[in-house]
Design an enzyme around this catalytic site. Sequence first.
Site, mmCIF file in Angstrom:
data_model
loop_
_atom_site.group_PDB
_atom_site.id
_atom_site.type_symbol
_atom_site.label_atom_id
_atom_site.label_comp_id
_atom_site.label_asym_id
_atom_site.label_seq_id
_atom_site.Cartn_x
_atom_site.Cartn_y
_atom_site.Cartn_z
ATOM 1 C CB CYS A 2 8.047 20.616 58.973
ATOM 2 S SG CYS A 2 6.896 19.329 59.429
ATOM 3 N NE ARG A 27 13.847 21.105 57.299
ATOM 4 C CZ ARG A 27 14.745 20.513 58.087
ATOM 5 N NH1 ARG A 27 15.958 20.289 57.622
ATOM 6 N NH2 ARG A 27 14.432 20.122 59.304
ATOM 7 C CD1 TRP A 74 7.759 13.665 56.842
ATOM 8 C CD2 TRP A 74 7.644 13.984 54.668
ATOM 9 N NE1 TRP A 74 7.903 12.448 56.249
ATOM 10 C CE2 TRP A 74 7.838 12.607 54.906
ATOM 11 C CE3 TRP A 74 7.545 14.415 53.353
ATOM 12 C CZ2 TRP A 74 7.933 11.665 53.885
ATOM 13 C CZ3 TRP A 74 7.644 13.476 52.339
ATOM 14 C CH2 TRP A 74 7.826 12.131 52.596
ATOM 15 C CG ASN A 100 10.997 20.155 61.851
ATOM 16 O OD1 ASN A 100 10.375 19.122 61.649
ATOM 17 N ND2 ASN A 100 12.320 20.232 61.735
ATOM 18 N N GLY A 101 8.994 18.951 64.415
ATOM 19 C CA GLY A 101 9.370 18.046 65.500
ATOM 20 C C GLY A 101 8.158 17.239 65.933
ATOM 21 C CD GLU A 493 19.123 -2.509 52.992
ATOM 22 O OE1 GLU A 493 18.348 -3.305 52.427
ATOM 23 O OE2 GLU A 493 19.191 -1.303 52.704
ATOM 24 C CE LYS A 497 20.459 0.837 50.164
ATOM 25 N NZ LYS A 497 19.373 0.014 50.477
ATOM 26 C CD GLU A 500 19.455 0.184 46.216
ATOM 27 O OE1 GLU A 500 18.468 0.456 45.523
ATOM 28 O OE2 GLU A 500 19.409 0.057 47.441
ATOM 29 C CG HIS A 516 24.529 -25.980 52.534
ATOM 30 N ND1 HIS A 516 24.550 -27.330 52.799
ATOM 31 C CD2 HIS A 516 24.520 -25.370 53.750
ATOM 32 C CE1 HIS A 516 24.516 -27.537 54.103
ATOM 33 N NE2 HIS A 516 24.487 -26.373 54.706
ATOM 34 C CE LYS A 614 13.475 7.012 48.413
ATOM 35 N NZ LYS A 614 14.521 6.163 49.038
#
Length: 619
Positions: A2, A27, A74, A100-101, A493, A497, A500, A516, A614
């Site tokens: 946050c 944030r 958030w 925040n936390g 992955e 990365k 993209e 194969h 996104k």
Amino acid sequence: MCGIVGYAGNRQAPSLLLEGLKRLEYRGYDSAGMAVAVNGQIERRRAEGKLANLESLIQKDPIKGVVALGHTRWATHGKPSEENAHPHADCSRSLVVIHNGIIENYVELKDALLAKGHRFESETDTEVVAHLIEEKLKNLRPQPMPDLNEPLLFEATRLALGDVRGAYALAVLWSKAPGVIIAAKTASPLIIGLGQGENFLASDIPAFLAHTRKAVFLEDGEMAVLKADRCTYFNLAGKRLEKTPVQIQWDRTMAEKAGHRHFMLKEIYEQPSACEDTLRGRFFPLKDALEREAGLPAYVMKDARSIYMVACGTAYHACLVGKYWLERLAGIPVHVETASEFRYRETMLGKEDLVVTVSQSGETADTLAAVRLAKERGAKVLAICNTVGSAITRAADFNLYTHCGPEFGVASTKAFIGQLAAMAVFSLHCALARGKMSEPQARELVDELLKVPGQIRAALKLEPKIKEIARRYFKKEHFLFIGRYVNFPVALEGALKLKEISYIHAEGYAAGELKHGPIALIDPDMPVVAIATRSRVAEKTVSSIQEVKARGAEVIALVTEGDPKLKGVEHQLALPAATELLSPLINTIPLQLLAYHIADLRGCDVDQPRNLAKSVTVE
Ligand code: AGP
């Protein structure tokens, strides 16, 4: 994650705080609020949604004052709403807290406070702190001090934090202690901005950079008493501290990226805390932790016939890792599907199955459609998501949130690590619920999990070496990524990365599959990234490496520190030894950094790659 701001000075605080909150919108922004202490009262304004909603509320119904707190949220505990927006107040509404936390033990603290008659208005963990301080104030005898209430508020806050377990950057305002803000920090950032006749506090530098470049960074376990003309510092034992201010050199844009050139790199470096925050509060006490954290009762995991996992892109790769974990730890059949295929297949899913869906945004159309299909089939759905209140979390039956904070880079990095951490939490509790793991065994795995953030930090130290490797290969047009077992999804992955953000053609493959077909592609112009860290199948991967070497490939290998060097392998990135099952959380890091530096060297728009969004909210 946050945004926190505070001001004590001689100018009107509301406009300064709004400006500061705008600088912190990256944030979090699902709700926002502000409070001032004026004329012996606390005035609060709070609004759901974007910061602009708070701004228009304050324009319609102004608040004035020279000492104030502001917050953008958030959500982690409690949906985005006005009631859950900070600042949160005690019963008397004369004391407010912004935070925040994550307060790990907020449930037990809240139960104890409810038993003492405290009345709560929100679902948040933060509100507990306001009532805890209120309770401490009741028990503190007024000290014979000139400025009576400031030390009382400091002492009550200090004592309250002694009961709190978890992460916090928080600030407290009390109508009976005008002119003073008490701040405290453990595990979440809190910075003091020192001005002329005014002082600021904030989660991050951009909030006050327009007013001062002189800053004090609070460390874990430290508190500050902030007034217009001075700021004093203490530790949680109440001992006075001397803190040395630093001069901030960054401009605002750099400050929003914490000095990094791109949000993606900033978010790569936020992964240790994303992992820590996602694991936090989910193991102590072990029993029924998922019921507490996600509303998911143990019997649902115990009785499930099988688990279906549906997601897209990077989130799908997290599910693939989860499949290995759940089959190994919980002994349950797991079907992993891309959501776009699942929704059109004649799936055998039924009400006896548990569906687990993974999504950073919680708005991916294919994933949402898959969740709705699962619900039509009568299956229960657990969402692992980074966005409280998103469409997928509203459609799901249970929600296990990743606590990564907003992710701005289109290429998902910290969200992936958060998804893996949450998947590990789920896998462990599923194994316990199904009687496949004893509590001592679970605690051993928890001990290993709690080492991961440190191992990620160690992996990040490889960046300079990775940058060198990127310089050698950034002009290549084809890459192959290979891995086995739990690191096969990591190879996928790593390839995603790279493709993209650099637009290089990259493929991820199970190393055992090379012979194969794909091995026909190998030549000196196709670098091979091989994940060969310590594992039950490492020897097999080394054989795969020799196979591609024999055909002229240059190899970049991830290996484990202390293991013998691989013969003839050009580049070996040594990673800290980790439990094999958890190695994907560490092995992903160098692959993200490699993709980032190659893309940067190619002059690509790393944060917003071409053709990508996104959140893919359309089919
Ligand atoms: C990840 O780097 C990609 N940007 C993309 O694959 C993403 O993971 C996918 O679109 C799923 O998004 P979600 O996690 O928000 O559902």
